[in-house]
Scaffold this motif. Structure first.
Motif, PDB file in Angstrom:
ATOM      1  N   VAL A 104     -72.246 -45.408  40.056  1.00  0.00           N
ATOM      2  CA  VAL A 104     -73.258 -46.073  40.875  1.00  0.00           C
ATOM      3  C   VAL A 104     -72.573 -46.732  42.062  1.00  0.00           C
ATOM      4  CG1 VAL A 104     -75.118 -47.786  40.876  1.00  0.00           C
ATOM      5  CG2 VAL A 104     -74.584 -46.521  38.774  1.00  0.00           C
ATOM      6  N   ASN A 105     -73.122 -46.539  43.257  1.00  0.00           N
ATOM      7  CA  ASN A 105     -72.618 -47.233  44.439  1.00  0.00           C
ATOM      8  C   ASN A 105     -73.065 -48.692  44.354  1.00  0.00           C
ATOM      9  OD1 ASN A 105     -72.571 -48.458  47.047  1.00  0.00           O
ATOM     10  ND2 ASN A 105     -72.322 -46.398  47.936  1.00  0.00           N
ATOM     11  N   PRO A 106     -72.113 -49.629  44.271  1.00  0.00           N
ATOM     12  CA  PRO A 106     -72.487 -51.033  44.025  1.00  0.00           C
ATOM     13  C   PRO A 106     -73.321 -51.626  45.166  1.00  0.00           C
ATOM     14  CG  PRO A 106     -70.090 -50.731  43.934  1.00  0.00           C
ATOM     15  CD  PRO A 106     -70.663 -49.448  44.430  1.00  0.00           C
ATOM     16  N   ASP A 107     -73.159 -51.098  46.381  1.00  0.00           N
ATOM     17  CA  ASP A 107     -73.912 -51.679  47.499  1.00  0.00           C
ATOM     18  C   ASP A 107     -75.350 -51.165  47.535  1.00  0.00           C
ATOM     19  OD1 ASP A 107     -71.621 -53.033  48.318  1.00  0.00           O
ATOM     20  OD2 ASP A 107     -70.884 -51.208  49.331  1.00  0.00           O
ATOM     21  N   SER A 108     -75.493 -49.854  47.433  1.00  0.00           N
ATOM     22  CA  SER A 108     -76.837 -49.285  47.582  1.00  0.00           C
ATOM     23  C   SER A 108     -77.532 -49.094  46.236  1.00  0.00           C
ATOM     24  CB  SER A 108     -76.733 -47.935  48.278  1.00  0.00           C
ATOM     25  OG  SER A 108     -75.936 -47.058  47.493  1.00  0.00           O
ATOM     26  N   GLU A 109     -76.785 -49.220  45.141  1.00  0.00           N
ATOM     27  CA  GLU A 109     -77.305 -48.913  43.797  1.00  0.00           C
ATOM     28  C   GLU A 109     -77.773 -47.470  43.680  1.00  0.00           C
ATOM     29  OE1 GLU A 109     -79.887 -51.695  41.815  1.00  0.00           O
ATOM     30  OE2 GLU A 109     -78.034 -52.616  41.079  1.00  0.00           O
ATOM     31  N   VAL A 110     -77.203 -46.594  44.500  1.00  0.00           N
ATOM     32  CA  VAL A 110     -77.543 -45.175  44.398  1.00  0.00           C
ATOM     33  C   VAL A 110     -76.606 -44.520  43.373  1.00  0.00           C
ATOM     34  CG1 VAL A 110     -77.438 -42.951  45.621  1.00  0.00           C
ATOM     35  CG2 VAL A 110     -78.514 -44.937  46.703  1.00  0.00           C
ATOM     36  N   ILE A 111     -77.187 -43.670  42.535  1.00  0.00           N
ATOM     37  CA  ILE A 111     -76.375 -42.935  41.552  1.00  0.00           C
ATOM     38  C   ILE A 111     -75.687 -41.793  42.285  1.00  0.00           C
ATOM     39  CG2 ILE A 111     -76.419 -41.546  39.439  1.00  0.00           C
ATOM     40  CD1 ILE A 111     -78.955 -43.150  38.640  1.00  0.00           C
ATOM     41  N   GLU A 112     -74.383 -41.937  42.502  1.00  0.00           N
ATOM     42  CA  GLU A 112     -73.668 -40.924  43.283  1.00  0.00           C
ATOM     43  C   GLU A 112     -73.258 -39.741  42.430  1.00  0.00           C
ATOM     44  OE1 GLU A 112     -70.591 -43.242  45.155  1.00  0.00           O
ATOM     45  OE2 GLU A 112     -71.906 -43.720  46.858  1.00  0.00           O
TER      46      GLU A 112
END
Lengths: 291, 402
Positions: free
Chosen positions: A45-53
């Motif tokens: 998970v991208n900690p800034d955007s909370e997008v599951i990369e």
């Protein structure tokens, strides 16, 4: 052998995103005790955007468990955590062009792994409150635990009650013996479908019309009465819109995306029809957009 | 490539000679054996021949001890329900935890009606404890029902000894022998077995035909009443074509009995050795010293059986699994659980069951096919890392079970 869709076969033979994910920062390990299948879902998970990369899985389980895991990773990649959590087990099954009723629990396991992995990423503890029993009604994929709890929670007495509340037994009817056994186990005896006392003909053939306000109040009251039962299962319901005979509700908490969502709606509808004395249709709020 | 069928404990291919013998009974020999005219008489003679052939494969003393039924399940139900009717003051049934559902489900159902069911447990090789068995034999027991050979592992129960012990206490003894008949030499007249079930489609006869052997002078109460067929013990017009087919199949089984216990057994042993030599974390289930010659039950740890079967099927290889997910129920195999096989191995159990139609070349192909399949699935398994299980698998991966 099961009648698996092409999509299930394809995801089983060529699973996407399998194997460990080295830099995962959210992991969910869940299993289904009934069939012994288990799944580890790993998220980056991208900690800034909370997008599951990235999302990977490891599964100890049957063909549809592996296919459900593979489908899940494909569905959630690129989504934010909040959007990913809106993925229901039915979405996973739909992505695979359906699963046999006995195998729907594989998609439930997928959704639970997702909840567990997100909780793990957020530093929360996820605990499962969903107990699975033997599959009783194959037409609507309703298990014994669900039937038993619904009978207890609503003091159901007859086969017909069970079908009205859970849909179980409403299809081919081959499971009626098993459902009657559960009724006997809970109630100590089997109540027959007592013929309803004939109501005296109404004085006036014209039903007193409820005003819109009265009608909505009545709907609200009925939902209020059902709320404790839903909350016991960590769920809730809110009235969103009343459009003639269509009543739109939002199921929240554990009810949202639950395998039993449609059965829950069926139970609510049954209560509302009784309370209002008219035929109404209860629909999930999502159905509003489609209309 | 030609498909390979190694699921003969599930069902077998009809032998071509069986089919050929049956065909006239769908066309010119359509008569009802009960009729007085010549159409019926021919059929009646054919049934008598078939009865003799079944008598012979069972080593029964009289052909009238053979009662044709529709399947093994009907034979099982008939035997147990007959004993309960014939001895109404006796309310206990003794059976084992590893029986076929045809017995176990019936027993569970009878428990609801107040009958007592004693289920003998098995050890990790699937063997019962004869002392425990002896301790349960008393005058409350209506019938003992124990399978001759287990369908999943091939493990044999000492049914001849068990029958002697039951007989000494005046208790009826039934055995579900659907997996044993045709694979093992049987001589019922030298035993104390009172009733025995067999199923045609397990020995290259068609589906839909079974037999209940009922020893002469056994108290018997029919399940189906209504006609004089089978001397009033099983009413209903005879399935003449299938009975004729079963007769021929019994003849063939006797002709091939030695091959079954030499050639087929050697192929089975080769298959097991070949696979175990190439796949680690795998083992054979059941009692290797006392089992059917055709059955190999192999547990592959840390993978699930259905995945193995789907991948085998892709290569044209048919086998079956002892795991939950292929059987229509989700429960793990009751036989594996009864033997105390851990979840992670019970789920990866595959049963290869051979027949006289399998060849050396087929066995070689299966030996070559299995190891890469197991490796492929282990790569997906959370219990596996690189080329071995993770350290402390059960602790390293301990999912929250729902």
């Amino acid at each position: 052998m099961w009648d698996y869709s092409e999509k299930v076969r394809e995801h089983f033979f060529n699973p996407r995103n399998s194997g460990p994910l080295a830099d995962a920062n959210g992991t969910g390990d869940v299993g289904s005790i009934k069939c012994g299948d288990a799944l580890r879902l790993m998220l980056k998970v991208n900690p800034d955007s909370e997008v599951i990369e990235d999302a990977h899985f490891q599964t100890f389980g049957c063909g549809s468990a592996i296919a459900s895991s593979s489908a899940l990773t494909e569905i959630i990649k690129g989504k934010t955590l909040d959007d990913a959590l809106k993925v229901s087990n039915q979405d996973i099954a739909d992505y695979l062009d359906g699963l046999p009723p006995e195998k729907m629990h594989c998609s439930v396991m997928g959704r639970e792994a997702l909840q567990a992995a997100v909780a793990n990423y957020r530093g929360e503890v996820w605990s499962d409150d969903h107990e699975e029993g033997d599959l009783v009604c194959k037409c609507f994929a309703i298990d014994a635990v669900m039937i038993e709890e619904t009978i207890r929670g609503n003091s159901l007495k007859t086969m017909e009650d069970v079908t009205n509340y859970t849909k179980a037994g409403g299809g081919c009817s081959a499971c009626h013996e098993k459902i009657e056994d559960i009724l006997v186990a809970v109630n100590g005896r089997l109540y027959s479908n007592e013929p309803k006392a004939k109501k005296a003909p109404k004085e006036s053939p014209v039903k007193p019309q409820l005003t819109n306000y009265q009608r909505i109040r009545k709907i609200e009251d009925t939902l209020e009465a059902l709320r404790p039962m839903l909350q016991r299962d960590h769920g809730d319901v809110t009235l969103v819109e009343v459009d003639g005979k269509k009543i739109y509700v939002a199921l929240t908490g554990a009810c949202q995306g639950c395998q039993m969502e449609s059965a829950t709606l069926g139970g609510i509808q049954h209560k509302l029809v009784e309370a209002l004395g008219e035929l109404v249709q209860v629909l999930p709020v999502g159905a509003m957009a489609h209309n | 490539m030609k498909p390979i069928y190694m699921d003969n404990n599930a069902t077998t291919a009809c032998d071509p000679a069986v089919v050929e013998a049956m065909l006239p009974f769908f066309t010119e020999q359509f008569g009802n054996a009960s009729s007085i005219h010549s159409f019926g008489a021919q059929v009646g003679k054919a049934l008598k021949t078939a009865r003799g052939q079944v008598q012979s494969v069972l080593g029964a003393a009289h052909d009238s001890e053979v009662v044709f039924t529709s399947c093994g399940t009907e034979s099982d139900s008939t035997a147990i329900l007959s004993a309960l009717k014939a001895y109404p003051e006796r309310r206990t049934i003794i059976t084992t935890v590893v029986e076929h559902p045809a017995i176990l489900t019936l027993c569970e159902h009878l428990e609801k009606d107040g009958y007592v069911v004693q289920r003998l447990r098995v050890d990790k090789k699937g063997r019962i404890d004869l002392d425990e068995y002896k301790s349960l034999l008393d005058d409350r027991v209506a019938i003992v029902s124990a399978m001759w050979a287990n369908n999943e592992t091939g493990t044999l129960f000492p049914v001849e000894d068990m029958a002697e012990l039951a007989h000494a206490k005046g208790i009826l003894f039934h055995t579900d022998a659907v997996q044993a008949v045709g694979k093992l030499p049987i001589d019922l007249k030298s035993t104390k077995i009172d009733m025995l079930s067999l199923s045609g489609h397990k020995l290259h006869a068609p589906k839909g035909i079974g037999v209940l052997y009922v020893r002469r002078n056994t108290r018997f109460r029919p399940l189906l009443r209504g006609g004089h067929q089978e001397r009033g013990r099983r009413a209903g017009t005879e399935n003449s074509a299938s009975i004729v087919g079963l007769g021929v199949a019994c003849d063939l089984a006797q002709q091939h009995m030695e091959a079954e216990n030499t050639t087929v057994k050697r192929l089975r042993d080769k298959l097991e050795r070949g696979i175990l030599a190439k796949v680690k974390n795998a083992f054979v289930n059941g009692d290797r010293l006392l089992r059917l010659p055709n059955t190999a039950s192999i547990a592959f740890e840390y993978v699930e059986g259905e995945g193995i079967l789907l991948l085998l099927n892709k290569l044209g290889i048919a086998a079956s699994s002892g795991s939950a997910c292929t059987s229509g129920s989700l429960e793990p195999s009751h036989v594996m659980r009864a033997m105390g096989i851990p979840y992670t191995a019970a789920h990866g159990t595959i049963r290869f069951s051979l027949s006289r139609y399998n060849t050396e070349e087929e066995v070689d192909r299966v030996i070559a096919a299995v190891p890469p399949i197991i490796a492929q699935l282990r790569k997906l398994s959370p219990y596996w890392e690189g080329d071995g299980p993770v350290t402390n698998p059960e602790q390293a991966f301990a999912p929250a079970y729902a």
